[in-house]
Design a protein around this motif. Structure first.
Motif, PDB file in Angstrom:
ATOM      1  N   LEU A  35       0.819  -1.202   0.000  1.00  0.00           N
ATOM      2  CA  LEU A  35       0.000   0.000   0.000  1.00  0.00           C
ATOM      3  C   LEU A  35       0.859   1.260   0.000  1.00  0.00           C
ATOM      4  N   ARG A  36       1.989   1.226   0.733  1.00  0.00           N
ATOM      5  CA  ARG A  36       2.892   2.378   0.699  1.00  0.00           C
ATOM      6  C   ARG A  36       3.380   2.641  -0.712  1.00  0.00           C
ATOM      7  N   SER A  37       3.703   1.575  -1.439  1.00  0.00           N
ATOM      8  CA  SER A  37       4.195   1.765  -2.802  1.00  0.00           C
ATOM      9  C   SER A  37       3.092   2.349  -3.702  1.00  0.00           C
ATOM     10  N   GLU A  38       1.870   1.873  -3.570  1.00  0.00           N
ATOM     11  CA  GLU A  38       0.770   2.392  -4.393  1.00  0.00           C
ATOM     12  C   GLU A  38       0.482   3.858  -4.086  1.00  0.00           C
ATOM     13  N   GLN A  39       0.750   4.290  -2.865  1.00  0.00           N
ATOM     14  CA  GLN A  39       0.390   5.649  -2.452  1.00  0.00           C
ATOM     15  C   GLN A  39       1.602   6.577  -2.386  1.00  0.00           C
ATOM     16  N   SER A  40       2.641   6.266  -3.148  1.00  0.00           N
ATOM     17  CA  SER A  40       3.895   7.014  -3.038  1.00  0.00           C
ATOM     18  C   SER A  40       4.139   8.009  -4.160  1.00  0.00           C
ATOM     19  N   LEU A  41       3.293   8.050  -5.176  1.00  0.00           N
ATOM     20  CA  LEU A  41       3.647   8.776  -6.401  1.00  0.00           C
ATOM     21  C   LEU A  41       3.274  10.257  -6.314  1.00  0.00           C
ATOM     22  N   ILE A  42       4.154  11.046  -5.737  1.00  0.00           N
ATOM     23  CA  ILE A  42       3.913  12.492  -5.622  1.00  0.00           C
ATOM     24  C   ILE A  42       4.085  13.177  -6.973  1.00  0.00           C
ATOM     25  N   MET A  43       5.136  12.849  -7.702  1.00  0.00           N
ATOM     26  CA  MET A  43       5.351  13.481  -9.000  1.00  0.00           C
ATOM     27  C   MET A  43       4.454  12.870 -10.067  1.00  0.00           C
ATOM     28  N   GLY A  44       4.341  11.543 -10.081  1.00  0.00           N
ATOM     29  CA  GLY A  44       3.519  10.883 -11.087  1.00  0.00           C
ATOM     30  C   GLY A  44       4.274  10.648 -12.384  1.00  0.00           C
ATOM     31  N   HIS A  45       3.533  10.546 -13.467  1.00  0.00           N
ATOM     32  CA  HIS A  45       4.098  10.218 -14.781  1.00  0.00           C
ATOM     33  C   HIS A  45       5.232  11.182 -15.119  1.00  0.00           C
ATOM     34  N   PRO A  46       6.469  10.677 -15.305  1.00  0.00           N
ATOM     35  CA  PRO A  46       7.600  11.581 -15.511  1.00  0.00           C
ATOM     36  C   PRO A  46       7.630  12.249 -16.868  1.00  0.00           C
ATOM     37  N   TYR A  47       6.759  11.850 -17.785  1.00  0.00           N
ATOM     38  CA  TYR A  47       6.710  12.470 -19.112  1.00  0.00           C
ATOM     39  C   TYR A  47       5.282  12.899 -19.449  1.00  0.00           C
ATOM     40  N   HIS A  48       4.605  13.500 -18.481  1.00  0.00           N
ATOM     41  CA  HIS A  48       3.298  14.100 -18.724  1.00  0.00           C
ATOM     42  C   HIS A  48       3.328  15.531 -18.195  1.00  0.00           C
ATOM     43  N   PRO A  49       2.776  16.499 -18.925  1.00  0.00           N
ATOM     44  CA  PRO A  49       2.893  17.894 -18.484  1.00  0.00           C
ATOM     45  C   PRO A  49       2.060  18.244 -17.257  1.00  0.00           C
ATOM     46  N   ALA A  50       1.033  17.447 -16.961  1.00  0.00           N
ATOM     47  CA  ALA A  50       0.166  17.744 -15.812  1.00  0.00           C
ATOM     48  C   ALA A  50      -0.219  16.439 -15.127  1.00  0.00           C
ATOM     49  N   PRO A  51       0.759  15.688 -14.612  1.00  0.00           N
ATOM     50  CA  PRO A  51       0.461  14.338 -14.130  1.00  0.00           C
ATOM     51  C   PRO A  51      -0.433  14.293 -12.904  1.00  0.00           C
ATOM     52  N   LYS A  52      -0.529  15.396 -12.169  1.00  0.00           N
ATOM     53  CA  LYS A  52      -1.310  15.371 -10.933  1.00  0.00           C
ATOM     54  C   LYS A  52      -2.570  16.243 -10.987  1.00  0.00           C
ATOM     55  N   ALA A  53      -2.935  16.742 -12.137  1.00  0.00           N
ATOM     56  CA  ALA A  53      -4.147  17.558 -12.249  1.00  0.00           C
ATOM     57  C   ALA A  53      -5.370  16.729 -11.835  1.00  0.00           C
ATOM     58  N   ARG A  54      -6.290  17.355 -11.112  1.00  0.00           N
ATOM     59  CA  ARG A  54      -7.479  16.668 -10.613  1.00  0.00           C
ATOM     60  C   ARG A  54      -8.756  17.388 -11.024  1.00  0.00           C
ATOM     61  N   GLY A  55      -8.776  17.921 -12.233  1.00  0.00           N
ATOM     62  CA  GLY A  55      -9.996  18.518 -12.738  1.00  0.00           C
ATOM     63  C   GLY A  55     -10.186  19.975 -12.391  1.00  0.00           C
ATOM     64  N   GLY A  56      -9.235  20.571 -11.680  1.00  0.00           N
ATOM     65  CA  GLY A  56      -9.311  21.995 -11.390  1.00  0.00           C
ATOM     66  C   GLY A  56     -10.175  22.373 -10.212  1.00  0.00           C
ATOM     67  N   GLY A  57     -10.805  21.410  -9.559  1.00  0.00           N
ATOM     68  CA  GLY A  57     -11.670  21.718  -8.427  1.00  0.00           C
ATOM     69  C   GLY A  57     -10.890  21.992  -7.160  1.00  0.00           C
ATOM     70  N   PRO A  58     -11.570  22.501  -6.122  1.00  0.00           N
ATOM     71  CA  PRO A  58     -10.886  22.766  -4.855  1.00  0.00           C
ATOM     72  C   PRO A  58     -10.402  21.480  -4.207  1.00  0.00           C
ATOM     73  N   ALA A  59      -9.325  21.597  -3.428  1.00  0.00           N
ATOM     74  CA  ALA A  59      -8.725  20.413  -2.816  1.00  0.00           C
ATOM     75  C   ALA A  59      -9.695  19.681  -1.904  1.00  0.00           C
ATOM     76  N   ALA A  60     -10.608  20.406  -1.287  1.00  0.00           N
ATOM     77  CA  ALA A  60     -11.566  19.754  -0.390  1.00  0.00           C
ATOM     78  C   ALA A  60     -12.399  18.715  -1.115  1.00  0.00           C
ATOM     79  N   GLY A  61     -12.559  18.846  -2.438  1.00  0.00           N
ATOM     80  CA  GLY A  61     -13.362  17.900  -3.190  1.00  0.00           C
ATOM     81  C   GLY A  61     -12.648  16.604  -3.496  1.00  0.00           C
ATOM     82  N   TRP A  62     -11.315  16.661  -3.701  1.00  0.00           N
ATOM     83  CA  TRP A  62     -10.585  15.456  -4.132  1.00  0.00           C
ATOM     84  C   TRP A  62      -9.606  14.907  -3.103  1.00  0.00           C
ATOM     85  N   LEU A  63      -9.148  15.763  -2.179  1.00  0.00           N
ATOM     86  CA  LEU A  63      -8.104  15.334  -1.251  1.00  0.00           C
ATOM     87  C   LEU A  63      -8.508  14.144  -0.375  1.00  0.00           C
TER      88      LEU A  63
END
Length: 512
Positions: free
Chosen positions: A133-161
């Motif tokens: 589970l630690r390994s699955e939840q470790s990807l802070i940067m994400g895809h190393p060759y994507h321009p927006a690997p962590k975008a979550r739809g533009g909504g406020p953090a309270a909605g997705w966090l």
């Protein structure tokens, strides 16, 4: 110029301005990787690149995770902040593509802000004790060759966090009940019925709580809840853990994965379980399962057993049942997400190594043959990129098994041409997967060249009388280039996420 590589730490304990600085670094690295791969060419001076359109010069530090971007103008180098880098790249894309505007610039900024929110959340939370589970939840940067690997739809953090794997989230899923005559399913969905109890005349239908929040007010869902076609039964008792894929959740006690629709763009796609994919799923899964079964271990395929949904909201409420790990694992082995090896996490087997040679040879022996055999013997193209691969290690950290997942990404011959299937296989396995880990090993262990071991493993499948021989191997080892997916251009032009386009990259496998 000094070569200083950005190395993200596995669990940053950062606050205030440090968090913002770290978020800029995490977000800048994949953005620069995309810029340099798709729009620039290297110059002789280390770290310096020239933009193909207009000829402007950019300088960076680091190779695998470039950082500290500078632009040459008015006879001097000028440092670019993340905000300035986004604006600069948007201008270059307008010039090179002719597309005047794009949602991508906002996504790039959103991705950086998501990273900042994740870092703050992680500093106040405890990681899972289980190494998988630690390994699955470790990807802070994400895809190393994507321009927006962590975008979550533009909504406020309270909605997705609350649902973010990178924030060590765990939460109950919501249980709905759909009227039995309106339930649609295919394959083995019996595991869903063990999650709760549906009223007579209804079938249990679990849903991701974020997806329910996103869709509950839509007429198709709202009206069904109002007239009794759908019932809300409440949350499950036990929590589920979001994996790196975000919409795929894991229940360790039940050893079960569930994959949901999620009406949010993550990397290149709106992450729905699309109807056209679900209707092809059973054939793809069956063919892939048969290919792995024919090998008689130790590699394993995590079957997407079946799906269930409501006929009136086929895509919005679809849920996919996937095999857990336990029934497939080699006894005593510990599963780890392959993508996590690139970012680092507490418990990574790479942290124990002083010489990676034996580890890397064992890794290749577990990961490469199953993918090549599936293609050669069965015409199955497994999407063996880093996030679809789980590597199991023994007590010493040595890889002893590979497990693969995601039937949605599988391609079958002759549904795609052999050439197109092979190109996709090479991109996923070699460029996305092995090249990333090879670069990591070369960075961590100076003087190491991981590519001869890759060549040796591939040559085992080059020629011969058996059905595993692949004539494509000789051409791959002789080719000066490999296919690199152009995620920056794909997103800027708003192309379909499945419409892969490639740019030629130097091939480290090619003989000198």
């Amino acid at each position: 110029m000094d070569r200083v590589d950005f190395k993200p730490t596995p669990f940053p304990q950062l606050t205030g301005g440090d968090t913002d600085e770290a978020a800029d670094a995490y977000a800048t690295a994949p953005l620069l990787n995309c810029l340099l791969r798709e729009l620039a060419e290297p110059m002789r001076e280390p770290g310096v690149h020239r933009l193909r359109t207009g000829g402007r010069m950019v300088r960076v530090r680091g190779v695998r995770r470039p950082t500290a971007p500078e632009l040459y103008a008015d006879g001097a180098w000028h440092r670019l902040t993340h905000r300035e880098l986004v604006a600069f790249i948007a201008g270059e894309l307008r010039r090179s593509t002719g597309v005047a505007d794009s949602a991508l610039a906002a996504e790039m900024s959103d991705s950086r802000d998501v990273v900042a929110a994740l870092l703050r959340a992680r500093a106040a939370a405890a990681p899972p004790t289980d190494p998988y589970l630690r390994s699955e939840q470790s990807l802070i940067m994400g895809h190393p060759y994507h321009p927006a690997p962590k975008a979550r739809g533009g909504g406020p953090a309270a909605g997705w966090l609350p649902y973010a794997p990178e924030a060590y989230a765990r939460f109950p899923i919501e249980l709905l009940a759909v009227r039995a005559d309106l339930s649609v399913e295919e394959g083995d969905t019996s595991a869903l019925d063990a999650l709760g109890e549906a009223p007579p005349g209804y079938r249990l239908l679990p849903v991701h709580p974020w997806q329910l929040t996103l869709t509950a007010a839509r007429p198709v869902i709202r009206d069904a809840l109002a007239d009794g076609r759908l019932l809300r039964l409440g949350p499950t008792v036990r929590p589920w853990y979001p994996t790196a894929a975000i919409r795929t959740l894991y229940a360790p006690e039940d050893d079960l994965f569930l994959k949901f629709s999620l009406d949010v763009r993550i990397t290149n796609d709106i992450r729905r379980l699309w109807k056209h994919d679900l209707l092809k799923l059973r054939a793809a899964d069956a063919a892939t399962g048969a290919a792995f079964a024919a090998r008689r271990g130790p590699a394993a395929w995590l079957s997407d057993r079946g799906y269930r949904t409501a006929g009136f909201a086929f895509e919005e409420l679809a849920v996919l049942v996937r095999d857990g790990l336990g029934r497939h694992l080699v006894p005593g082995a510990t599963p780890l997400l392959a993508a996590a090896l690139g970012e680092g996490f507490d418990g990574s087997p790479l942290d124990r190594l002083t010489d990676p040679s034996a580890w890397w040879a064992a890794y290749l022996r577990q990961v490469v043959p199953p993918v090549l055999d599936a293609f050669a013997r069965h015409g199955v193209v497994v999407e063996a990129h880093l996030q679809n691969t789980v590597v199991a290690v023994d007590g010493s950290g040595l890889p002893v098994q590979a497990l693969f997942r995601d039937a949605e990404g599988v391609k079958l011959l002759p549904g795609v041409t052999r050439a197109a299937g092979w190109e996709r296989l090479v991109y996923c396995l070699i460029v996305n997967h092995l090249a990333e880990l090879a670069a990591l090993l070369a960075e961590r262990f100076p003087g190491t060249d991981p590519w001869p071991a890759v060549r040796r493993e591939l040559l085992r499948h080059d020629t011969g009388p058996g059905p595993t021989a692949l004539p494509e191997i000789a051409a791959l080892l002789a080719s000066p280039t490999l296919p690199g997916k152009t995620n920056l251009l794909l997103r800027w032009t708003d192309a379909d996420g499945a419409d892969a386009r490639y740019t030629p990259l130097p091939n480290p496998l090619a003989a000198p």
